[in-house]
Scaffold this motif. Sequence first.
Motif, mmCIF file in Angstrom:
data_model
loop_
_atom_site.group_PDB
_atom_site.id
_atom_site.type_symbol
_atom_site.label_atom_id
_atom_site.label_comp_id
_atom_site.label_asym_id
_atom_site.label_seq_id
_atom_site.Cartn_x
_atom_site.Cartn_y
_atom_site.Cartn_z
ATOM 1 N N SER A 1 -37.943 -15.186 59.376
ATOM 2 C CA SER A 1 -37.363 -16.531 59.391
ATOM 3 C C SER A 1 -36.165 -16.580 58.454
ATOM 4 N N GLY B 1 -26.444 -8.419 50.365
ATOM 5 C CA GLY B 1 -27.832 -8.479 50.813
ATOM 6 C C GLY B 1 -28.362 -9.879 51.053
ATOM 7 N N ARG C 1 -36.957 -8.744 48.927
ATOM 8 C CA ARG C 1 -35.838 -7.887 48.523
ATOM 9 C C ARG C 1 -36.215 -7.164 47.244
ATOM 10 N N GLY D 1 -27.609 -11.812 53.386
ATOM 11 C CA GLY D 1 -27.797 -12.068 54.811
ATOM 12 C C GLY D 1 -26.677 -12.861 55.468
ATOM 13 N N LYS D 2 -25.442 -12.515 55.152
ATOM 14 C CA LYS D 2 -24.301 -13.238 55.722
ATOM 15 C C LYS D 2 -24.156 -12.975 57.218
ATOM 16 N N THR D 3 -24.498 -11.747 57.605
ATOM 17 C CA THR D 3 -24.301 -11.384 59.006
ATOM 18 C C THR D 3 -25.094 -12.296 59.936
ATOM 19 N N GLN E 1 -29.498 -19.739 54.331
ATOM 20 C CA GLN E 1 -28.882 -19.374 55.614
ATOM 21 C C GLN E 1 -28.864 -20.570 56.560
HETATM 22 P P1 ADP Z 1 -24.828 -9.146 53.437
HETATM 23 O O1 ADP Z 1 -24.845 -10.567 52.975
HETATM 24 O O2 ADP Z 1 -24.710 -8.189 52.296
HETATM 25 O O3 ADP Z 1 -23.842 -8.896 54.531
HETATM 26 P P2 ADP Z 1 -26.660 -8.523 55.508
HETATM 27 O O4 ADP Z 1 -26.243 -9.580 56.435
HETATM 28 O O5 ADP Z 1 -26.189 -7.135 55.768
HETATM 29 O O6 ADP Z 1 -26.276 -8.905 54.023
HETATM 30 O O7 ADP Z 1 -28.247 -8.558 55.390
HETATM 31 C C1 ADP Z 1 -28.920 -7.615 54.610
HETATM 32 C C2 ADP Z 1 -30.236 -7.273 55.241
HETATM 33 O O8 ADP Z 1 -31.141 -8.370 55.167
HETATM 34 C C3 ADP Z 1 -30.145 -6.943 56.707
HETATM 35 O O9 ADP Z 1 -30.920 -5.808 56.948
HETATM 36 C C4 ADP Z 1 -30.695 -8.157 57.422
HETATM 37 O O10 ADP Z 1 -31.268 -7.848 58.661
HETATM 38 C C5 ADP Z 1 -31.710 -8.667 56.440
HETATM 39 N N1 ADP Z 1 -31.949 -10.111 56.492
HETATM 40 C C6 ADP Z 1 -31.031 -11.078 56.667
HETATM 41 N N2 ADP Z 1 -31.589 -12.300 56.634
HETATM 42 C C7 ADP Z 1 -32.894 -12.107 56.428
HETATM 43 C C8 ADP Z 1 -34.035 -12.996 56.291
HETATM 44 N N3 ADP Z 1 -33.889 -14.314 56.358
HETATM 45 N N4 ADP Z 1 -35.244 -12.437 56.070
HETATM 46 C C9 ADP Z 1 -35.378 -11.102 55.998
HETATM 47 N N5 ADP Z 1 -34.368 -10.219 56.118
HETATM 48 C C10 ADP Z 1 -33.138 -10.709 56.328
#
Ligand code: ADP
Length: 684
Positions: free
Chosen positions: A257, A288, A440, A290-292, A262
């Motif tokens: 979730s 980390g 994390r 979760g910006k993507t 986010q």
């Molecule tokens: P960054 O902000 O550094 O770009 P990413 O978007 O690469 O971070 O996300 C880092 C990792 O965390 C990825 O493997 C992603 O799939 C995971 N992730 C993102 N959002 C969540 C969430 N809400 N719960 C668990 N894992 C997540």
Amino acid sequence: MAELQTEIRYLKGIGEKKAQAFHKLGVFTLYDLLSFFPRRYEDRSVCKPIALTQNGESVCVRGLVADTPRLTRIRRGLDLVKFRIVDESGMAEVTYFNQSYRRDGIHKGESYVFFGKIEGSGTRRSMVNPVCEREEAEGGVTGRIMPVYRLCAGLNQRTVMQAVRQGLDACGEILPETLPETVRRQEQLCPARYAYENIHFPADFQTLEIARRRLIFEELFVLACALGKMRGERVREQGIRLERPELGDFWQSLPFSPTNAQRRAVDEALHDLCSGSVMNRLVQGDVGSGKTLVAAALIWAAWKNGLCSAFMAPTEILAQQHLSTLTAFLAPFGMRIRKLTGSTTAKEKREIKAALKAGELDLVIGTHALFSADVEYGNLGLVVTDEQHRFGVGQRSALIGKGQRPHVLVMSATPIPRTLALILYGDLDVSILDEMPPGRQKVDTFAVNESYRARLNGFIRKLAAEGRQIFVVCPMVEENEELPQELKSAEEHARELQEAFPELRVACVHGRMKAKEKDAVMAAFVAGETDVLVSTTVIEVGVDVPNAALMVVENAERFGLSQLHQLRGRVGRGVHKSWCILVSDAEGEEVRSRLDILCKTGDGFKVAEEDLRLRGPGDFFGSRQSGLPEMHVADLGADAQILQRAQQAALKLLEEDPELDLPEDAPLRERVERLFRVSADSFN
Ligand code: ADP
Ligand code: MG
């Protein structure tokens, strides 16, 4: 009649050659010249009795020449002129090397002012090659605060000074007052004429400070107006209005979730997308955070509205990673996703371009190639750029110019203290991801010195044997920088490691490699084909290698804290317990306490604030990184208070005159437009 835009050739004493030298310094017109502020100042205002001067002090003395200057030829190419000077208090000996003309230019029994460094004391004081002028001429090059300019071949201080003097005399009266009268009064700032005169030729240090304060304010005010105006135009500008989709379907499709942060960021952005204005939003979050996923949710929303999104990454390898991540999130919905980069084959490019033009793709991921002139978009709705600091203000606006005003989302992992964010992102709305996804891992961080080398090697060996991968980062060495002894280049260090670990696969990637070669080495590491990757900071920008469990940083003292924090963020991205080892042999409390901050906290914003406090903003943000135009006088962090005031004044003014088209704001408008011209150039 001189005007501000008159070329400097117009000035007496500036011929073709000297004009060209000035051009190298970015000075073309009289206005450029007046804005070419001194780098520092030399205090020649204090004239002391000879007997009161200190050994080693740089100072003016007024003296009577006591004997006829003697010219002595020591050998070919070396002669000297010597004489003594006296005042009521004492005497000193003056020597000029290789300035034989001094013999006839300086006369026994006459008084002169000398500025230079005093050596010796008592009756044995001397000055070597002092600046000298007749007592009557005092105030020319002695007896005052002297500006010291940045120079290049073909120019000396005197030439620049004389040119500036002429420029001020010719244009002082017609210098436009950029600051609105009300702002100038409220902030108690001196008039333009006074400021330009005294930044070059200050009567005293107090005057200099008054001039400096005004010019700093002006510079920041112009910048704030420029960014504020851009933002205002955007808000007033019609954007594609999206229908707000029900996001439940998207959230439910995920294996986890979303965090509250986010959800909030997605919500804020959706609000923009559905508002009817063009979105221009920055998502800022620690590595980390979760910006993507935030980007994915918005791309999904655009697709629900029948719109295509373009996702731009700074490097080929990152584009590849985003392709796989986003495909995992979005392909299950049947979205049509392609990658377009420099290495895409011509045939594929043609296909993709045709599909984009026809509106038959839902997401295209790539590098700058996405925005080359021959790419047309039939239904572009959203542009996402990753790692914002790689793209400048000018590039951002080029993006927006593509097609029918798409919405723009920029993502940045560089945590920025509030005061700076205010101006850096003056044209953007900001969402902050201040919460990490659950589970994390904390990356255990240690600062060690060379005496730990053997243990560190043992640790690398052990982790590699467990199947983990290891990053080793060495400082980047500038091409023309001589390699200090204690610094190892990445290549050399990689060789040493390969010797130490014959059983492991060690690879190296550094800044001087071609983009293609770099990508190949990175790709091999991502694929698990190498165990240890030695690199300069090229990996800083976000490659994802979940199997990497150790980050070693060599010569850690050479890095900024924020940079180290970013590097550390490259590990601990998978299920494996991860470590970061900062190796530094630098002595001193300061280095220790800096590195200790990282060992103690994992919070990027805390690290950034400490970094700013310890290093000052000059280092924190090279202007190149921030994408802002170069500042002439202002120091974005040190002048934070002025920055805030300038920002407020700018917003207030823009409320009253959003387009800056009131007649009294014309000079300001002119400056704002110039700023855009200059910064657009520097991004090409
Ligand atoms: P960054 O902000 O550094 O770009 P990413 O978007 O690469 O971070 O996300 C880092 C990792 O965390 C990825 O493997 C992603 O799939 C995971 N992730 C993102 N959002 C969540 C969430 N809400 N719960 C668990 N894992 C997540
Ligand atoms: Mg990322």
